[in-house]
Design a protein around this motif. Structure first.
Motif, PDB file in Angstrom:
ATOM      1  N   ALA A 160       2.615   1.565  -3.489  1.00 16.22           N
ATOM      2  CA  ALA A 160       1.617   1.891  -4.513  1.00 16.22           C
ATOM      3  C   ALA A 160       1.170   3.344  -4.394  1.00 16.22           C
ATOM      4  O   ALA A 160       1.100   4.060  -5.402  1.00 16.22           O
ATOM      5  N   ALA A 161       0.882   3.793  -3.179  1.00 17.58           N
ATOM      6  CA  ALA A 161       0.446   5.181  -2.979  1.00 17.58           C
ATOM      7  C   ALA A 161       1.532   6.154  -3.415  1.00 17.58           C
ATOM      8  O   ALA A 161       1.245   7.164  -4.080  1.00 17.58           O
ATOM      9  N   ALA A 180       0.827  -1.210   0.000  1.00 21.85           N
ATOM     10  CA  ALA A 180       0.000   0.000   0.000  1.00 21.85           C
ATOM     11  C   ALA A 180       0.863   1.263   0.000  1.00 21.85           C
ATOM     12  O   ALA A 180       0.565   2.226  -0.710  1.00 21.85           O
ATOM     13  N   ILE A 217      -0.339   4.522  -7.923  1.00 18.95           N
ATOM     14  CA  ILE A 217      -1.107   3.415  -8.500  1.00 18.95           C
ATOM     15  C   ILE A 217      -1.850   2.702  -7.373  1.00 18.95           C
ATOM     16  O   ILE A 217      -1.585   2.948  -6.193  1.00 18.95           O
ATOM     17  N   SER A 218      -2.750   1.817  -7.730  1.00 15.22           N
ATOM     18  CA  SER A 218      -3.480   1.081  -6.707  1.00 15.22           C
ATOM     19  C   SER A 218      -2.647  -0.104  -6.212  1.00 15.22           C
ATOM     20  O   SER A 218      -1.821  -0.644  -6.957  1.00 15.22           O
ATOM     21  N   PRO A 219      -2.881  -0.503  -4.964  1.00 13.88           N
ATOM     22  CA  PRO A 219      -2.189  -1.692  -4.459  1.00 13.88           C
ATOM     23  C   PRO A 219      -2.495  -2.929  -5.317  1.00 13.88           C
ATOM     24  O   PRO A 219      -1.632  -3.777  -5.508  1.00 13.88           O
ATOM     25  N   GLU A 220      -3.707  -3.009  -5.854  1.00 14.98           N
ATOM     26  CA  GLU A 220      -4.063  -4.156  -6.695  1.00 14.98           C
ATOM     27  C   GLU A 220      -3.229  -4.174  -7.976  1.00 14.98           C
ATOM     28  O   GLU A 220      -2.804  -5.233  -8.431  1.00 14.98           O
ATOM     29  N   THR A 221      -2.973  -3.011  -8.549  1.00 19.88           N
ATOM     30  CA  THR A 221      -2.122  -2.941  -9.742  1.00 19.88           C
ATOM     31  C   THR A 221      -0.718  -3.427  -9.405  1.00 19.88           C
ATOM     32  O   THR A 221      -0.133  -4.224 -10.139  1.00 19.88           O
ATOM     33  N   THR A 251       3.718   3.574 -15.490  1.00 16.91           N
ATOM     34  CA  THR A 251       3.541   2.835 -14.239  1.00 16.91           C
ATOM     35  C   THR A 251       4.881   2.272 -13.777  1.00 16.91           C
ATOM     36  O   THR A 251       5.257   2.404 -12.611  1.00 16.91           O
ATOM     37  N   ARG A 267       0.120  -5.421  -6.989  1.00 18.59           N
ATOM     38  CA  ARG A 267       0.028  -6.858  -6.726  1.00 18.59           C
ATOM     39  C   ARG A 267       0.043  -7.643  -8.040  1.00 18.59           C
ATOM     40  O   ARG A 267       0.755  -8.642  -8.168  1.00 18.59           O
TER      41      ARG A 267
END
Length: 83
Positions: free
Chosen positions: A34-35, A31, A39-43, A59, A45
């Motif tokens: 990503a922040a 997290a 980008i999102s944590p899911e991206t 990215t 991941r």
């Protein structure tokens, strides 16, 4: 629009990128990184696990900057297959 399936080499390159980014992240949380990269944590991941083997250039650049990695080094280590 139909997307052309990825070659085994492209999938392997994506997996190498994911492993490199995961190693560079170290103990930092997904997290947090990503922040910082926007980008999102899911991206993140998906990239780290190879489920997103062809992430957008910006990215990758944002992640490299956040993790203190050189884009040149990432390119060399992801494109060249170790012998």
């Amino acid at each position: 629009m139909v997307r052309t399936p990825l070659t085994p080499e492209e999938r392997e390159r994506g997996e190498r990128l994911g492993r490199l980014l995961r190693a560079a992240r170290g103990d930092r949380s997904m997290a947090e990184v990503a922040a910082s990269a926007g980008i999102s944590p899911e991206t993140l991941r998906k990239i780290e696990t190879g489920r997103a083997p062809t992430p957008a250039f910006f990215t990758v650049a944002a992640l490299a900057g956040t993790l203190g990695l050189s884009m040149d080094e990432l390119a060399v280590r992801c494109v060249l297959v170790p012998v």
